[in-house]
Scaffold this motif. Structure first.
Motif, mmCIF file in Angstrom:
data_model
loop_
_atom_site.group_PDB
_atom_site.id
_atom_site.type_symbol
_atom_site.label_atom_id
_atom_site.label_comp_id
_atom_site.label_asym_id
_atom_site.label_seq_id
_atom_site.Cartn_x
_atom_site.Cartn_y
_atom_site.Cartn_z
ATOM 1 N N SER A 136 2.845 -2.031 -13.503
ATOM 2 C CA SER A 136 3.992 -2.539 -12.870
ATOM 3 C C SER A 136 3.771 -0.660 -12.293
ATOM 4 C CB SER A 136 5.328 -2.194 -14.215
ATOM 5 O OG SER A 136 5.183 -3.535 -14.587
ATOM 6 N N LEU A 137 5.021 -0.873 -11.596
ATOM 7 C CA LEU A 137 5.250 0.965 -11.212
ATOM 8 C C LEU A 137 6.799 1.360 -10.445
ATOM 9 C CD1 LEU A 137 2.688 0.058 -7.119
ATOM 10 C CD2 LEU A 137 2.247 1.270 -9.921
ATOM 11 N N PHE A 138 7.120 2.441 -10.671
ATOM 12 C CA PHE A 138 8.797 2.735 -10.896
ATOM 13 C C PHE A 138 8.540 3.923 -9.933
ATOM 14 C CE2 PHE A 138 12.240 5.368 -12.045
ATOM 15 C CZ PHE A 138 13.101 4.776 -11.886
ATOM 16 N N ILE A 139 9.355 4.352 -8.498
ATOM 17 C CA ILE A 139 9.218 5.016 -8.501
ATOM 18 C C ILE A 139 10.721 5.504 -8.240
ATOM 19 C CG2 ILE A 139 8.652 5.939 -6.147
ATOM 20 C CD1 ILE A 139 7.120 4.274 -5.537
ATOM 21 N N PRO A 140 10.721 6.959 -8.973
ATOM 22 C CA PRO A 140 12.843 7.543 -8.789
ATOM 23 C C PRO A 140 12.664 7.983 -7.927
ATOM 24 C CG PRO A 140 11.022 8.870 -9.723
ATOM 25 C CD PRO A 140 10.156 7.311 -9.520
ATOM 26 N N GLN A 141 12.529 7.921 -7.162
ATOM 27 C CA GLN A 141 12.862 8.967 -5.476
ATOM 28 C C GLN A 141 11.901 8.285 -4.786
ATOM 29 O OE1 GLN A 141 14.270 13.510 -5.674
ATOM 30 N NE2 GLN A 141 15.765 12.192 -3.945
ATOM 31 N N PRO A 142 11.465 7.199 -3.944
ATOM 32 C CA PRO A 142 10.848 7.520 -3.291
ATOM 33 C C PRO A 142 11.279 7.837 -1.691
ATOM 34 C CG PRO A 142 11.936 5.049 -3.281
ATOM 35 C CD PRO A 142 12.008 6.677 -4.330
ATOM 36 N N LEU A 143 10.442 8.679 -0.928
ATOM 37 C CA LEU A 143 10.415 9.595 0.319
ATOM 38 C C LEU A 143 9.764 9.227 1.986
ATOM 39 C CD1 LEU A 143 12.748 13.096 -1.202
ATOM 40 C CD2 LEU A 143 13.578 10.849 0.000
ATOM 41 N N ILE A 144 9.681 8.714 2.217
ATOM 42 C CA ILE A 144 8.720 8.064 3.412
ATOM 43 C C ILE A 144 9.549 9.073 4.944
ATOM 44 C CG2 ILE A 144 7.583 6.128 4.730
ATOM 45 C CD1 ILE A 144 8.015 4.579 2.439
ATOM 46 N N GLY A 145 8.753 9.623 5.513
ATOM 47 C CA GLY A 145 8.839 10.595 7.099
ATOM 48 C C GLY A 145 7.482 9.845 7.935
ATOM 49 N N GLY A 172 0.878 -1.404 0.014
ATOM 50 C CA GLY A 172 0.089 -0.452 0.276
ATOM 51 C C GLY A 172 1.338 1.690 0.062
ATOM 52 N N ALA A 173 2.447 1.310 0.534
ATOM 53 C CA ALA A 173 2.888 2.061 0.359
ATOM 54 C C ALA A 173 2.830 1.838 -0.941
ATOM 55 C CB ALA A 173 4.002 2.116 1.650
ATOM 56 N N ALA A 174 4.009 1.444 -1.731
ATOM 57 C CA ALA A 174 3.974 1.458 -3.058
ATOM 58 C C ALA A 174 3.524 2.644 -3.986
ATOM 59 C CB ALA A 174 4.791 0.207 -3.557
ATOM 60 N N ILE A 175 1.814 1.762 -3.880
ATOM 61 C CA ILE A 175 0.677 2.670 -3.714
ATOM 62 C C ILE A 175 0.596 3.714 -4.086
ATOM 63 C CG2 ILE A 175 -1.276 2.003 -4.654
ATOM 64 C CD1 ILE A 175 -1.238 -0.486 -4.369
ATOM 65 N N LEU A 176 1.151 3.999 -3.037
ATOM 66 C CA LEU A 176 0.082 5.589 -2.340
ATOM 67 C C LEU A 176 1.629 6.482 -3.001
ATOM 68 C CD1 LEU A 176 -1.044 4.965 1.207
ATOM 69 C CD2 LEU A 176 -2.005 5.916 -0.833
ATOM 70 N N LEU A 177 2.683 6.015 -2.522
ATOM 71 C CA LEU A 177 4.136 6.817 -2.554
ATOM 72 C C LEU A 177 4.097 7.427 -4.688
ATOM 73 C CD1 LEU A 177 6.624 4.656 -1.112
ATOM 74 C CD2 LEU A 177 6.261 7.233 -0.707
ATOM 75 N N HIS A 178 3.692 5.901 -5.256
ATOM 76 C CA HIS A 178 3.400 6.548 -6.718
ATOM 77 C C HIS A 178 2.024 7.657 -7.156
ATOM 78 C CE1 HIS A 178 1.700 5.507 -10.771
ATOM 79 N NE2 HIS A 178 3.401 5.249 -11.258
ATOM 80 N N ARG A 179 1.427 7.413 -6.550
ATOM 81 C CA ARG A 179 0.115 8.689 -7.113
ATOM 82 C C ARG A 179 0.451 9.586 -6.234
ATOM 83 N NH1 ARG A 179 -5.229 4.644 -4.334
ATOM 84 N NH2 ARG A 179 -5.395 3.027 -6.365
#
Length: 866
Positions: A519-528, A457-464
């Motif tokens: 497929s999901l590609f997130i070039p620079q995911p940042l999580i706080g 779920g975190a990956a999907i939210l990061l992509h959106r």
């Protein structure tokens, strides 16, 4: 009344060592140990008492100021002082009595409270070396001012009497005549002198107080000496003690031994004069013990609010006061929230090739009932409000996109259906699919914040959300998810790669069809991440070895504050609307910056680069296995990066209201020094405390539980029955407390002792190590700090951080939590007036510790078991 800075400078000119006190409290707002030996500079006074700063101040007593204060807090104490103490012109009226100032003698004067006089214990305190009192002209927490009877001058202070401990000593009681000596044998006096010559000296911090008391007991009881004879013998022995006692203190020990000593009259008159020192421990009450073996537990300090920009420190203070929580919780959560608001928009560059994003991973450990949710609500409210407003602004656009997407999907389905007849328009189908995919990006409202979220779920939210996600939660559900709560093999799968990459912004690719249709590609995911959870959850993190092996635990900044349960103000003032609005406005300013294609860059000033290089050079050797951080070297390896991230966020917070963009202003050396100070005095000891918590056994936890009970009640002896009654909810069965008591015996905190004869089953009694009560705690403190290296004389840059007015934002205030809210400082320390709460008789019972009343039958059954 003159302004605070003028008063502080006037007192300093008279030779007084001055420290600041926050309004409405009696606790210093700084670490004041160094000012017991040297006085503050004028720059420091200006930073503490300049325009808009505190009006309260304290004088550190003892040799550094050349003053000793006798404080009377009741009419009885004041009556005794008028009759027994020399008059002094340096007198200051307090809310309950008077401060009498005297010149300090050439010998050290210890602090004392509730002095025993000829009329019994009175509310009569002495403040000498290591103590302080609120200075003349300061506001009293209860209202009013500390008013001197006349203005202070050099002539006035030079003419006041020199303090003598003998003024407060209990008058010697009449003593029994010495036992007669048999013909041809040494007198009791001579035998006592020979015995004392072989006796070890008392050493402060190693049971010296109890050792001196036992020595006095032997002289006046076992040898049968008079008080004057005992004092005459103690004088030369006292010179070998570390440090020596004053004569008044020796007199007090003799009087206490005469009144309460447990020896046997004349017992030592028949002992051989060559008896070795400390040879008859069983006969000497509270005799010497082996040094206790400390537990691997830490007592980390409170959050140093002086490192924060003034507006943020003021908000944290107000929220901590309103919620009656340690200031650590709102401070840590505020750092995480600011990091979430700024991540992806701004980075900090240490040097070419080394850039750090501004997101942080923080976890604060507090037990349930500490109002974590209330703090989270107030700190995160501005971000949630911005999310709701953004969703409202985009509502029509999103609704229109959804309708358009549904129409295109219907057209695509029609083309596919016609394609079954052989007429396939591939180009039209591809064009429709591209348009559908483009619309999919705007048919979901952006969500910056999440709580209970899986890695998928975190990956999907990061992509959106353009590669950004904040997880701010008053619970520790995230750790349970990462352990595999939702996996299909009982938690044996630990899928947390996205959280490893989301810390540093490394590219992340997801190709599993079970997660999303593409497929999901997130070039620079940042999580706080900003989490508050129970200490037991933090302790359980070590059970998943991958968390440590893959570096997840090393990414977190830890806070393990002491809670305030049992010491909270029951009707605290609410958070001021002014503070809440100020915080919300600045946070919205940070959040409102648009995310650029390429993040803005904060660069260091030349002075800040020098400070950073010095810090890195100091830190690096401490990461070796033999270094100060050798035991937490994985965490220490990421400390420099976290220091830069915090510094970047504080830089943005400090300059958020200025016209110029903050990234156009170089990071100052002062800001970096503040954060290095934070790392030294707070981040390192709390990280070590968290790692200790993760590796602590249940037996150690139970033993520390009993030690806190012993310390809180100031017990010198106790029975197994009493210990079980106190912890019956924890131990459940009597047999469960046995190994805990054995552990305390093995570590020399307690020892079994023979109980007096009684009918029936004998009591199991324990004696407490005498120095445990005097020293307060044997909990291991260890080498928490890098200060010995960071602030060495050879270092040309690193003077210990001191807040300065010039380095602060306009109208900023560095404010400390009042005593009731500042958990680490709430224990009455030397120099602080103690406060006691009177409990009505009906509530003041042995069973008032939130425990049900015991029936006589239950007590009889328990007595049989124990």
């Amino acid at each position: 009344m003159t302004d605070p800075l003028t008063r502080a400078r006037a007192l300093a000119a008279l030779g007084c060592s001055i420290i600041p006190i926050p309004p409405g409290t009696k606790k210093p707002s700084i670490r004041w140990a160094s000012y017991q030996t040297e006085r503050a500079t004028d720059d420091q006074l200006r930073s503490w008492f300049g325009v808009g700063r505190t009006e309260a101040m304290a004088i550190i007593t003892g040799a550094v100021s050349g003053l000793v204060v006798v404080d009377t807090d009741s009419p009885e104490a004041e009556e005794w002082a008028r009759a027994n103490l020399p008059a002094t012109r340096a007198m200051v009226r307090t809310s309950k009595g008077w401060h009498r100032y005297y010149r300090a003698p050439d010998v050290p004067v210890r602090n004392a409270a509730r002095i025993q006089t000829g009329q019994g214990k009175l509310a009569l305190d002495v403040r000498g070396d290591g103590g302080y009192v609120l200075a003349p002209g300061s506001p009293h927490p209860d209202g009013g001012l500390y008013e001197p009877t006349e203005p202070w001058t050099e002539e006035l202070l030079a003419g006041i009497p020199v303090f003598r401990v003998e003024w407060l000593a209990t008058p010697p009681a009449p003593s029994a005549p010495s036992a007669p000596s048999a013909p041809g044998r040494p007198s009791a006096y001579d035998r006592a002198r020979a015995w004392l010559e072989r006796r070890d000296p008392a050493v402060e911090g190693a049971g010296g107080d109890q050792w001196t008391y036992v020595t006095a007991c032997n002289l006046v009881v076992d040898f049968g000496l008079t008080d004057s004879e005992a004092l005459e013998l103690l004088r030369p022995w006292n010179q070998t003690c570390q440090p020596p006692w004053t004569e008044g203190e020796l007199l007090a020990k003799i009087a206490s031994a005469r009144k309460s000593g447990n020896g046997v009259a004349g017992a030592k008159l028949d002992a051989p004069p060559s008896e070795p020192a400390r040879a008859r421990l069983e006969e000497e009450p509270g005799g010497d013990w082996p040094e206790p073996i400390p537990f691997e537990s830490w007592d980390p300090p409170p959050f140093p609010l002086e490192v924060l920009p003034g507006w943020l420190a003021e908000f944290v203070t107000g929220l901590a006061t309103a919620t009656q929580t340690p200031s650590d919780l709102p401070a840590m959560l505020a750092l995480s929230t600011i990091g979430v608001a700024t991540m992806g928009k701004v980075e900090i560059e240490a040097r070419p090739g080394w850039r750090e994003p501004l997101n942080l991973y923080t976890v604060t450990a507090l037990d349930s009932g500490n109002r974590k949710s209330a703090v989270f609500r107030d700190v995160t409210r501005p971000l949630y409000a911005e999310m709701m407003e953004a969703s409202e602004r985009n509502r029509d656009r999103i609704h229109r996109a959804r309708l358009e997407r549904e129409g295109l999907e219907s057209q695509l389905a029609g083309l596919k259906k016609r394609g079954k007849d052989g007429s396939v328009d591939v180009d039209a189908m591809m064009e429709l699919q591209i348009r559908i995919d483009d619309l999919a990006e705007i048919t979901e409202a952006p969500r910056l914040l999440a709580d209970d979220v899986t890695p998928e779920g975190a990956a999907i939210l990061l992509h959106r959300n353009s590669g950004r996600l904040g997880i701010l939660s008053p619970e520790g559900d995230l750790f349970q998810v990462l352990k595999g709560r939702y996996s299909n093999n009982n938690g044996k799968t630990h899928n947390f790669a996205i959280f490893l990459k989301g810390y540093s912004g490394d590219p992340h690719q997801v190709d599993r069809a079970s997660i999303t249709s593409k497929s999901l590609f997130i070039p620079q995911p940042l999580i706080g991440i900003g989490i508050a959870t129970q200490p037991s959850v933090v302790a359980g993190l070590c059970s998943t070895e991958e968390f440590n092996d893959m570096g997840l635990l090393a990414r977190f900044i830890y806070s393990i504050p002491s809670d305030l349960l049992g010491r909270r103000v029951t009707n605290p003032p609410p958070l001021e609307a002014r503070l809440a609005n100020m915080y919300a406005a600045r946070l919205r300013r940070l959040f409102g910056w648009p995310k650029p294609e390429e993040a803005h860059t904060i660069r260091l000033s030349p002075e800040a680069r020098d400070v950073l290089e010095w810090f890195l050079a100091t830190l690096e050797p401490e990461l070796a296995e033999s270094g100060l951080l050798g035991d937490i070297r994985k965490w220490g390896a990421k400390l420099a990066g976290n220091v830069l991230r915090i510094a970047g966020n504080l830089h943005l917070a400090q300059h958020a209201t200025e016209q110029a963009e903050p990234w156009d202003v170089p990071l100052s050396a002062d800001t970096l020094r503040r954060v290095i100070h934070l790392a030294d005095v707070y981040l390192i000891p709390h990280a070590r405390s968290a790692m200790s918590l993760m590796g602590r056994s249940q037996a150690n936890e139970d033993a520390l539980f009993l030690l806190r009970w012993i310390q809180g009640r100031k017990l010198t002896t106790f029975t197994k029955r009493e210990a079980f009654i106190h912890g019956r909810a924890r131990f459940q069965k009597v047999e469960n407390i046995e190994p805990v008591l054995e552990l305390l015996c093995e570590r020399n905190y307690v020892r079994r002792r023979a109980a007096p004869p009684r009918e029936g089953r004998p009591k199991v009694e324990f004696e407490v190590h005498p120095s445990f009560v005097n020293i307060v705690s044997f909990v291991l403190k260890g080498k928490n700090s890098l200060s010995s290296s960071l602030y060495s004389k050879e270092n040309p840059i690193g003077a210990p951080f001191q807040p300065s007015l010039e380095a602060s934002p306009p109208q900023s205030h560095f404010i400390s939590i009042p005593p009731a809210q500042n958990s680490q400082n709430s224990q009455n320390s030397p120099g602080e007036d103690a406060h006691f709460i009177s409990i009505p008789p009906a509530q003041n019972s042995q069973n008032s510790q939130n425990s049900p009343e015991w029936t006589d039958s239950e007590r009889d059954q328990l007595e049989d078991l124990l």
